[in-house]
Scaffold this active site. Sequence first.
Site, short mmCIF file in Angstrom:
data_model
loop_
_atom_site.label_atom_id
_atom_site.label_comp_id
_atom_site.label_asym_id
_atom_site.label_seq_id
_atom_site.Cartn_x
_atom_site.Cartn_y
_atom_site.Cartn_z
N LEU A 106 5.75 105.60 3.17
CA LEU A 106 6.53 107.06 3.36
C LEU A 106 7.87 106.95 2.34
O LEU A 106 8.46 105.78 1.92
CB LEU A 106 7.14 106.96 4.68
N HIS B 151 8.16 112.54 2.75
CA HIS B 151 7.52 112.27 3.88
C HIS B 151 8.66 112.50 5.14
O HIS B 151 8.58 113.07 6.05
CB HIS B 151 6.99 110.97 4.25
N LYS C 194 3.87 121.11 1.32
CA LYS C 194 3.26 122.05 0.20
C LYS C 194 2.90 121.54 -1.07
O LYS C 194 2.37 122.17 -1.94
CB LYS C 194 4.35 123.13 0.15
N ARG D 206 1.70 107.81 -4.78
CA ARG D 206 1.01 107.37 -6.15
C ARG D 206 1.99 107.16 -7.11
O ARG D 206 1.76 106.26 -8.29
CB ARG D 206 0.12 108.41 -6.75
#
Length: 315
Positions: free
Chosen positions: A35, A39, A182, A221
């Site tokens: 997280l 998040h 989004k 990532r």
Amino acid sequence: MEPKIIKTKDEMRAWSRSIRSQGKTIGLVPTMGCLHHGHLSLITQAQKHTHHVVVSIYVNPGQFAVTEDLSTYPSDFHGDIQKLKSIGGVDVVFNPHDLYDYGDRLGIKRTTDNNNNNNNNNNRGETVSCLEGETKHETWVRVEGLEKGLCGKSRPVFFRGVATVVAKLFNIVEPDVAVFGKKDYQQWRVILRMVLDLDFAVKVIGSELTREEDGLAMSSRNVHLSPQEREQALSISRALFEAKSAAYKGEKIVGDLRQSVIESIEAAGGKIDYVEIVDQESLETVEEIKNGVVVCVAAWFGKVRLIDNMEIDVL
Ligand code: PAF
């Protein structure tokens, strides 16, 4: 407040039903863990809309192709729980180990170590082939039009895996509200469509993309980028902000805007997967720059594939 950790479908459903029987609402934030602030902003959204919040942490093998990075997908369950504890207001972490029947024939081991809680084993080949061939699971949810373009071109099984696991989470957690970022624009649209088409009684909220101070879109990532790649990767957000300002100044030609985004990213050393300018709802390519389009990018920096996007709204 320390979140309650629930590991089985039955316990999760029982918890949700007891909450709902008290007339309280539940918000779900589905995640694959590791997280970050992005998040946490989804969680804040969920908290605004519901009495209780469930965060699911599950690295879903069904959305990784055999060639993709399931085995290296970052995981930090212990760190995740600490972060959730520090922000507070998360009632449950749903970290299922029984979401799919992986079977034992392939020697799949489930990790119980809290520091590396990928329950799907970190062997991507075995796990994915297990999901595709050896498990009893044979039902997939597909959003046939929206899953095809953008990321769907290079990741053909991705959205099928996402839609399926999210449908399962909705059926198990029975949330009133679910929040998606989004940043994963196509994923958010796919889920909205699935909810509409299959009559899920869940309100889907799209939460605005969150960026690091220097503009990089937050992503699990990012931890894999070397300092140099991270610097190069800033070219994505820079190119997108420039595209937005060009659109506001009157650029109407899709080809020109697209080309300038491609050139900026390539000049910084990125390898383009795609740069597309599409309608925000249908995700179909548009003929001219106008309100309601979104510029979507996927590009590689070293071994890391990053995505980002920019909505163009008030021209
Ligand atoms: O965005 C993600 O982290 C995943 O795709 C999701 C929605 C949790 C499904 O596995």
